[in-house]
Design an enzyme around this catalytic site. Structure first.
Site, PDB file in Angstrom:
ATOM      1  N   HIS A  98      37.142  40.880  27.432  1.00  0.00           N
ATOM      2  CA  HIS A  98      36.485  40.723  28.740  1.00  0.00           C
ATOM      3  C   HIS A  98      37.013  39.450  29.410  1.00  0.00           C
ATOM      4  O   HIS A  98      37.281  38.445  28.726  1.00  0.00           O
ATOM      5  CB  HIS A  98      34.967  40.647  28.547  1.00  0.00           C
ATOM      6  CG  HIS A  98      34.210  40.722  29.836  1.00  0.00           C
ATOM      7  ND1 HIS A  98      34.086  39.645  30.683  1.00  0.00           N
ATOM      8  CD2 HIS A  98      33.579  41.756  30.438  1.00  0.00           C
ATOM      9  CE1 HIS A  98      33.388  40.023  31.754  1.00  0.00           C
ATOM     10  NE2 HIS A  98      33.078  41.304  31.627  1.00  0.00           N
ATOM     11  N   GLU A 129      39.080  45.896  35.055  1.00  0.00           N
ATOM     12  CA  GLU A 129      38.107  45.036  35.720  1.00  0.00           C
ATOM     13  C   GLU A 129      38.849  43.920  36.456  1.00  0.00           C
ATOM     14  O   GLU A 129      39.167  42.873  35.852  1.00  0.00           O
ATOM     15  CB  GLU A 129      37.166  44.407  34.691  1.00  0.00           C
ATOM     16  CG  GLU A 129      36.316  45.411  33.956  1.00  0.00           C
ATOM     17  CD  GLU A 129      34.986  44.809  33.522  1.00  0.00           C
ATOM     18  OE1 GLU A 129      33.962  45.418  33.819  1.00  0.00           O
ATOM     19  OE2 GLU A 129      34.987  43.741  32.898  1.00  0.00           O
TER      20      GLU A 129
HETATM   21  C1  PEP Z   1      31.500  42.881  33.866  1.00  0.00           C
HETATM   22  O1  PEP Z   1      31.368  41.670  33.716  1.00  0.00           O
HETATM   23  O2  PEP Z   1      31.947  43.609  32.965  1.00  0.00           O
HETATM   24  C2  PEP Z   1      31.119  43.417  35.158  1.00  0.00           C
HETATM   25  C3  PEP Z   1      31.705  44.506  35.565  1.00  0.00           C
HETATM   26  O3  PEP Z   1      30.199  42.686  35.839  1.00  0.00           O
HETATM   27  P1  PEP Z   1      29.547  43.062  37.251  1.00  0.00           P
HETATM   28  O4  PEP Z   1      29.185  44.524  37.234  1.00  0.00           O
HETATM   29  O5  PEP Z   1      28.313  42.190  37.334  1.00  0.00           O
HETATM   30  O6  PEP Z   1      30.552  42.753  38.286  1.00  0.00           O
END
Ligand code: PEP
Length: 256
Positions: free
Chosen positions: A93, A165
């Site tokens: 992450h 992400e």
């Molecule tokens: C995450 O940290 O994996 C994430 C997607 O956070 P958020 O949905 O709060 O942006």
């Protein structure tokens, strides 16, 4: 392919609060055959929650795990200890990469350790805002993908989930921006291309790719219909039960 809805609770909720949330979530959900609902509580809550969970409805994920199975590694918890408690683990992450300085080498060892212990790794990759601004997105995606999977045998690729992400879209990032379906689609294509070149087209097609970054009940439908996206990784919105169950309902509806 199943649709994955994964809630990353990060460093939130006491064990008691986690248990109450899970109780309410289980009560509100029927069995979803094609939707895999997963929550990733704090490490300390995994053991009690594993006794409470109904795995037909919800599965558990760890937010991390160590790459060695045992030994002198003070403070760490291994995938061999997590084995049986969780079905999934979030690995790499961006908060661990940038706050805790995890690099691709460490991420790769963790991915391998998860697979070795029958835990499905959810490998997170994504570019920062400045990397995108400098046109480095494709390189970052390629490096993190090839780096993170470097210890995965070809035959084990089907045991891996990728989460795209973009760091600039994560809600905890200062001035987070909302990723557009087009921006996501472009990167998902890059991910499949790199996987295809490395492992062959067919195996690459079968790897689930999730999107994460400020997903909520209002935008989940749009993200779930981006071609090549097989699910969502949700941080902030997964802490609000109604929001999370609305996203699950949306997944069921738009991907039926
Ligand atoms: C995450 O940290 O994996 C994430 C997607 O956070 P958020 O949905 O709060 O942006």
């Amino acid at each position: 392919m199943k649709t994955y809805i994964v809630g990353n609770w990060k460093l939130n909720f006491t064990v008691g609060e986690s248990s109450i949330y899970l109780h309410k979530l289980l009560k509100s959900l029927p069995n979803y055959r094609d939707t895999e609902v997963v929550v990733a509580p704090s490490l300390i809550a995994l053991q009690p929650l594993s006794l409470q969970i109904d795995r037909h409805k919800v599965k558990l994920a760890a937010q991390n795990g160590f790459y060695r199975d045992y030994g002198a590694f003070t403070g760490e918890v291994s995938f061999s200890q997590l084995r049986g408690l969780v079905d999934y683990a979030i690995i790499g992450h961006s908060e661990r990469r940038y706050i805790l300085r995890e690099d691709d080498k460490m991420v790769a060892k963790k991915v391998a350790a998860a697979i070795r212990n029958k835990v499905t790794p959810i490998l997170c990759i994504g570019e920062t805002e400045s990397e995108r601004a400098f046109g480095e997105t494709a390189d970052v995606i390629r490096d993190q993908l090839i780096g993170g999977l470097s210890e995965v045998a070809d035959d084990d690729l089907h045991k891996v989930i990728i989460a795209y992400e973009p760091v600039w879209a994560i809600s905890s990032t200062k001035a987070a921006k909302i990723a557009t379906p087009d921006e996501i689609s472009e990167v998902v294509k890059m991910i499949r291309k790199v996987l295809g070149e490395t492992y062959g087209e067919k195996p690459a097609e079968n790897v689930p790719i999730l999107f994460g970054g400020s997903v909520n009940a209002s935008n989940a439908g749009a993200y779930l219909t981006v071609p090549g996206v097989n699910g969502l990784l949700i941080g902030g919105s997964s802490l609000i039960l109604n929001e999370f169950t609305d996203i699950i309902e949306t997944a069921k509806r738009v991907r039926a």
